[in-house]
Design an enzyme around this catalytic site. Structure first.
Site, PDB file in Angstrom:
ATOM      1  N   ASP A 160      62.385 -26.047  31.106  1.00 13.22           N
ATOM      2  CA  ASP A 160      62.143 -24.777  31.797  1.00 13.22           C
ATOM      3  C   ASP A 160      60.683 -24.667  32.252  1.00 13.22           C
ATOM      4  O   ASP A 160      59.867 -25.567  32.002  1.00 13.22           O
ATOM      5  CB  ASP A 160      62.530 -23.635  30.845  1.00 13.22           C
ATOM      6  CG  ASP A 160      63.101 -22.430  31.562  1.00 13.22           C
ATOM      7  OD1 ASP A 160      62.872 -22.282  32.770  1.00 13.22           O
ATOM      8  OD2 ASP A 160      63.762 -21.604  30.897  1.00 13.22           O
ATOM      9  N   ASP A 181      67.436 -16.968  38.078  1.00 13.81           N
ATOM     10  CA  ASP A 181      68.639 -16.916  37.238  1.00 13.81           C
ATOM     11  C   ASP A 181      69.810 -16.204  37.915  1.00 13.81           C
ATOM     12  O   ASP A 181      69.634 -15.225  38.644  1.00 13.81           O
ATOM     13  CB  ASP A 181      68.326 -16.176  35.933  1.00 13.81           C
ATOM     14  CG  ASP A 181      67.453 -17.018  35.017  1.00 13.81           C
ATOM     15  OD1 ASP A 181      67.017 -18.112  35.441  1.00 13.81           O
ATOM     16  OD2 ASP A 181      67.203 -16.587  33.884  1.00 13.81           O
ATOM     17  N   GLU A 202      62.812 -25.222  37.322  1.00 12.91           N
ATOM     18  CA  GLU A 202      61.628 -24.447  37.731  1.00 12.91           C
ATOM     19  C   GLU A 202      61.974 -23.518  38.890  1.00 12.91           C
ATOM     20  O   GLU A 202      61.115 -23.092  39.637  1.00 12.91           O
ATOM     21  CB  GLU A 202      60.396 -25.320  37.937  1.00 12.91           C
ATOM     22  CG  GLU A 202      60.484 -26.394  38.986  1.00 12.91           C
ATOM     23  CD  GLU A 202      60.269 -25.865  40.383  1.00 12.91           C
ATOM     24  OE1 GLU A 202      61.287 -25.710  41.081  1.00 12.91           O
ATOM     25  OE2 GLU A 202      59.110 -25.650  40.779  1.00 12.91           O
ATOM     26  N   TRP A 203      63.275 -23.215  38.968  1.00 11.02           N
ATOM     27  CA  TRP A 203      63.793 -22.135  39.816  1.00 11.02           C
ATOM     28  C   TRP A 203      63.572 -22.349  41.314  1.00 11.02           C
ATOM     29  O   TRP A 203      63.647 -21.388  42.099  1.00 11.02           O
ATOM     30  CB  TRP A 203      63.178 -20.791  39.370  1.00 11.02           C
ATOM     31  CG  TRP A 203      63.120 -20.650  37.885  1.00 11.02           C
ATOM     32  CD1 TRP A 203      64.153 -20.855  37.015  1.00 11.02           C
ATOM     33  CD2 TRP A 203      61.982 -20.300  37.082  1.00 11.02           C
ATOM     34  NE1 TRP A 203      63.730 -20.647  35.728  1.00 11.02           N
ATOM     35  CE2 TRP A 203      62.414 -20.305  35.734  1.00 11.02           C
ATOM     36  CE3 TRP A 203      60.647 -19.974  37.377  1.00 11.02           C
ATOM     37  CZ2 TRP A 203      61.543 -20.010  34.680  1.00 11.02           C
ATOM     38  CZ3 TRP A 203      59.783 -19.678  36.326  1.00 11.02           C
ATOM     39  CH2 TRP A 203      60.225 -19.699  35.003  1.00 11.02           C
ATOM     40  N   GLY A 204      63.255 -23.581  41.703  1.00 10.10           N
ATOM     41  CA  GLY A 204      63.067 -23.857  43.127  1.00 10.10           C
ATOM     42  C   GLY A 204      61.696 -23.488  43.647  1.00 10.10           C
ATOM     43  O   GLY A 204      61.416 -23.647  44.845  1.00 10.10           O
TER      44      GLY A 204
END
Ligand code: GLA
Length: 413
Positions: free
Chosen positions: A158, A213, A191-193
């Site tokens: 994460d 998320d 890393e959520w893009g």
């Protein structure tokens, strides 16, 4: 002459000692190849249980994976998300929370492996995880060695508390650490893009999150103040322009499934699962497998829908057209087959006449053309599980609100 030779020999030895030192080990920043050749399938604790994880529950989930038929349908990974951690010891080695995981991770991995499944774990590139547990920053090699010694098969890594870190460098560091530890572990880049991981992630990890998320709703945004979570439709729209980056061993990850978590109706669950299949997305269930109503397990274990997702070509689907509230998604499959998904984004039922003879569906990425005027394809409805005519007749369908029709087209001999 001899003195000259001795001198030459001595300088050669000196030279190799000075310049050779430290150069005999080169880090390998490339992921393990040969893993996740189709999108990973499994279960993860976060969406349903957030921080409430313990070894009994993980064992029960592994049991349920087998008894519900999920394992037979292809699900393999049992992934523990955030909050399994205890403290680091005086030497820096990480230990699981002794109250929640009293038998330790090695015993848990042995149990999961004994069921023919694999165990995944979670860490973070920063100083702390998103749930405030110890992160791997500064301990990457030590943690990778520990995970390998426990028998871990999958690491979700994460991106909280990473001040000053550069994503590509941080993920390459954990990859090098995993390589050094020597156990083939799937690396899930989370890393959520933010830093466009699709542009650098192919060699570094096996999947990368493309968004923040997911939230268990079909079409909404959940505002949490400093960050937002996204409904299924919002996540779908954020996948635009990314399909060229996906393929065997390296997948776009639009986040884990919310199927069966109560936020979606049955038709919305079906639509969510179908879209993830069309996107060649990792299928990581996020519900309580121990208590699944039949309509949920029927969705999650629909083998022909899963086959669309797991097609060996690994080509991510694309949106071919929009007709009012209905989107038409196409995915090229092996053996000249195709998956076609009609998605009704509206709340009201939508009618569609789709005349295959008049549509020339070209995919410039895979160089494939679906031309029903030059070949006939039979249609199988993958939710009703029955053959339903072929592409010589137009398709006339009424799609309920927030629902899909999903077909496999096979070339007729
Ligand atoms: C982030 C990730 C989630 C989950 C949580 C755990 O928000 O994106 O998928 O792992 O952290 O704290």
């Amino acid at each position: 002459m001899r003195r000259y030779l001795n001198c030459l020999l001595l300088s050669l030895i000196g030279f190799t000692q000075i310049f050779g030192q430290g150069n005999n080990y080169v880090q390998n920043y490339n992921k393990f190849e040969g893993l996740a050749l189709t999108p990973p399938m499994g279960w993860n604790s976060w969406n349903k249980f957030s921080c409430n994880v313990d070894e009994n529950m993980i064992r029960q989930m592994a049991d349920a994976m087998v008894t519900t038929g999920m394992k037979d349908a292809g699900y393999t990974y049992i992934n523990i998300d955030d909050c399994w951690h205890g403290d680091r010891d005086s030497l820096g080695f990480i230990h699981p929370d002794a109250k929640r995981f009293p038998s330790g991770m090695k015993a848990l991995a042995d149990y999961v492996h004994g069921k023919g499944l694999k165990l995944g774990i979670y860490s973070d590139a920063g100083s702390q995880t998103c749930g405030g547990r110890p992160g791997s920053r500064g301990y990457e090699f030590q943690d990778a060695m520990t995970y390998a010694s426990w028998g871990i098969d999958y690491l979700k890594y994460d991106w909280c508390n990473t001040d000053g870190l550069k994503a590509e460098g941080a993920y390459k560091t954990i990859t090098a650490a995993l390589r050094r530890a020597g156990r083939p572990i799937v690396l899930s880049i989370c890393e959520w893009g933010n830093d466009k991981p699709w542009t650098w992630g192919q060699k570094v990890g096996h999947l990368w999150r493309t968004t923040g998320d997911i939230y268990g709703c079909f079409d909404c945004i959940k505002d949490n103040g400093s960050w937002k979570a996204w409904g299924v439709m919002q996540i779908l729209d954020m996948q635009n322009g990314l399909r060229q980056y996906a393929g065997p061993g390296h997948w776009n990850d639009p986040d884990m499934l919310e199927v069966g978590n109560g936020g979606l109706s049955t038709s919305e669950n079906r639509a969510h699962f179908s879209i993830w299949a069309m996107l060649a997305a990792p299928l990581i269930a996020g519900n309580d497998l121990r208590n699944m109503p039949p309509q949920i397990s029927e969705i999650l274990t629909n083998k022909e829908v899963i086959a669309v997702n797991q097609d060996p070509l690994g080509i991510q689907g694309f949106r071919y057209a929009r007709r009012d509230s209905i989107e038409i998604w196409i995915k090229p499959l092996e053996n000249d087959s195709w998956a076609v998904c009609f998605l009704n984004r509206g709340r009201a039922a939508g009618q569609l006449r789709f005349d295959w003879q008049k549509e020339l569906i070209k995919d410039s990425l895979s160089n494939r053309v679906l031309n029903a005027a030059s070949a006939t394809f039979t249609l199988k409805d993958l939710w009703l599980k029955k053959q339903t005519g072929d592409t010589r007749q137009p398709l006339d369908i009424t799609i309920p609100g927030h629902d899909v029709f999903l077909y496999r087209l096979s070339k007729r001999n």
